[in-house]
Design an enzyme around this catalytic site. Sequence first.
Site, PDB file in Angstrom:
ATOM      1  NE  ARG A 228      -3.717  -2.174   2.599  1.00  0.00           N
ATOM      2  CZ  ARG A 228      -3.440  -3.338   3.164  1.00  0.00           C
ATOM      3  NH1 ARG A 228      -2.226  -3.538   3.699  1.00  0.00           N
ATOM      4  NH2 ARG A 228      -4.335  -4.302   3.208  1.00  0.00           N
ATOM      5  CE  LYS A 251      -7.637  -1.468   5.211  1.00  0.00           C
ATOM      6  NZ  LYS A 251      -8.186  -1.485   3.834  1.00  0.00           N
ATOM      7  CG  HIS A 332      -4.978   1.369  -3.448  1.00  0.00           C
ATOM      8  ND1 HIS A 332      -4.220   0.962  -2.372  1.00  0.00           N
ATOM      9  CD2 HIS A 332      -5.992   0.465  -3.561  1.00  0.00           C
ATOM     10  CE1 HIS A 332      -4.751  -0.130  -1.845  1.00  0.00           C
ATOM     11  NE2 HIS A 332      -5.826  -0.454  -2.550  1.00  0.00           N
ATOM     12  NE  ARG A 335      -3.023  -3.905  -1.200  1.00  0.00           N
ATOM     13  CZ  ARG A 335      -2.299  -4.690  -0.399  1.00  0.00           C
ATOM     14  NH1 ARG A 335      -0.984  -4.695  -0.502  1.00  0.00           N
ATOM     15  NH2 ARG A 335      -2.884  -5.463   0.497  1.00  0.00           N
ATOM     16  CG  HIS A 355      -5.347  -9.466   1.089  1.00  0.00           C
ATOM     17  ND1 HIS A 355      -5.462  -9.476  -0.281  1.00  0.00           N
ATOM     18  CD2 HIS A 355      -5.346  -8.152   1.444  1.00  0.00           C
ATOM     19  CE1 HIS A 355      -5.541  -8.238  -0.737  1.00  0.00           C
ATOM     20  NE2 HIS A 355      -5.469  -7.421   0.295  1.00  0.00           N
ATOM     21  CE1 TYR A 364      -5.744  -4.193  -3.604  1.00  0.00           C
ATOM     22  CE2 TYR A 364      -7.120  -5.588  -2.225  1.00  0.00           C
ATOM     23  CZ  TYR A 364      -6.418  -4.418  -2.425  1.00  0.00           C
ATOM     24  OH  TYR A 364      -6.397  -3.457  -1.442  1.00  0.00           O
TER      25      TYR A 364
END
EC number: 2.7.7.-
Length: 380
Positions: A228, A251, A332, A335, A355, A364
């Site tokens: 990120r 995050k 972003h 990613r 993840h 994604y």
Amino acid sequence: MAARPRSHKISIPNLYCKLDKRTGKVYWQYKHPLSGRFHSLGTDENEAKQVATEANTIIAEQRTRQILSVNERLERMKGRRSDITVTEWLDKYISIQEDRLQHNELRPNSYRQKGKPIRLFREHCGMQHLKDITALDIAEIIDAVKAEGHNRMAQVVRMVLIDVFKEAQHAGHVPPGFNPAQATKQPRNRVNRQRLSLLEWQAIFESVSRRQPYLKCGMLLALVTGQRLGDICNLKFSDIWDDMLHITQEKTGSKLAIPLNLKCDALNITLREVISQCRDAVVSKYLVHYRHTTSQANRGDQVSANTLTTAFKKAKEKCGIKWEQGTAPTFHEQRSLSERLYREQGLDTQKLLGHKSRKMTDRYNDDRGKDWIIVDIKTA
């Protein structure tokens, strides 16, 4: 004969004056209404009146607080809690969140995300009692945000206000199960932003200004590591040991160790080579740093996420590709592109992206209709 002393009409409670017959001076005194003791205030009449007025105000406020405190205790003894307003509860809620942040129970980004929903709730319903808030009140706040075109923020507002009422239930300020925010409809957020293709990425990369080498470093790190924006800006040379780049994701808190020999076949470049490009004659702790002093930063300083985002936007506008309004990919989106490229290579992209679920990684991998699906017509 000495002149007769002037009479003093005193309208301020608890203020008294006394004539000293020996000197002919008038001395002022204040009588404490609770203890009955007198306190000397000297001979200045104006100053004595001011002090007495302030003393009366302070004592009155103290007595009011004592009365309210007694009433509150009586209400609790009767099994009832005093009504709390939205503003009063939000002040307590913020204090609870700050405590969670200090004990690492809440991520900094999650804490900052609560700011706008709390402000909107305070502005819209601040003077109402918390127990009187209805689903209509919450729906009006959410609809106002949606009307501005911020559907994703409307989702955040609903999510935060649901948590506000959950905490109020735990604190006993509303009955169990009382959550008007939960009763509102979840706003839909259709993503209009397009995915970024490799050809588009290359076009943007080539249009980067020579005076912004930090953007090229940032873009390469984004595509090769799949991390990120905030994590890329925080990368330091000291994060490299045992031939791996170590990243603690801001995050989620996930800790990743990426081998330096990780290679992105689409660009024919390894992470080690990208880091080599980040090294230059400038002394800096950060992989993405300024190489020249500007009006806002010195050489070697960390490049902020906002600066990197703005530079990417300008390079995107210069690259010659036209996107419909509101659909242009952001920083972003690199990613997602990284995930798709590495999945084609056969890498475990769930681990690379940090993840916890495969479902999130698959989101994604969705190109949002960007590419054509080729139908295989080969027969077995």
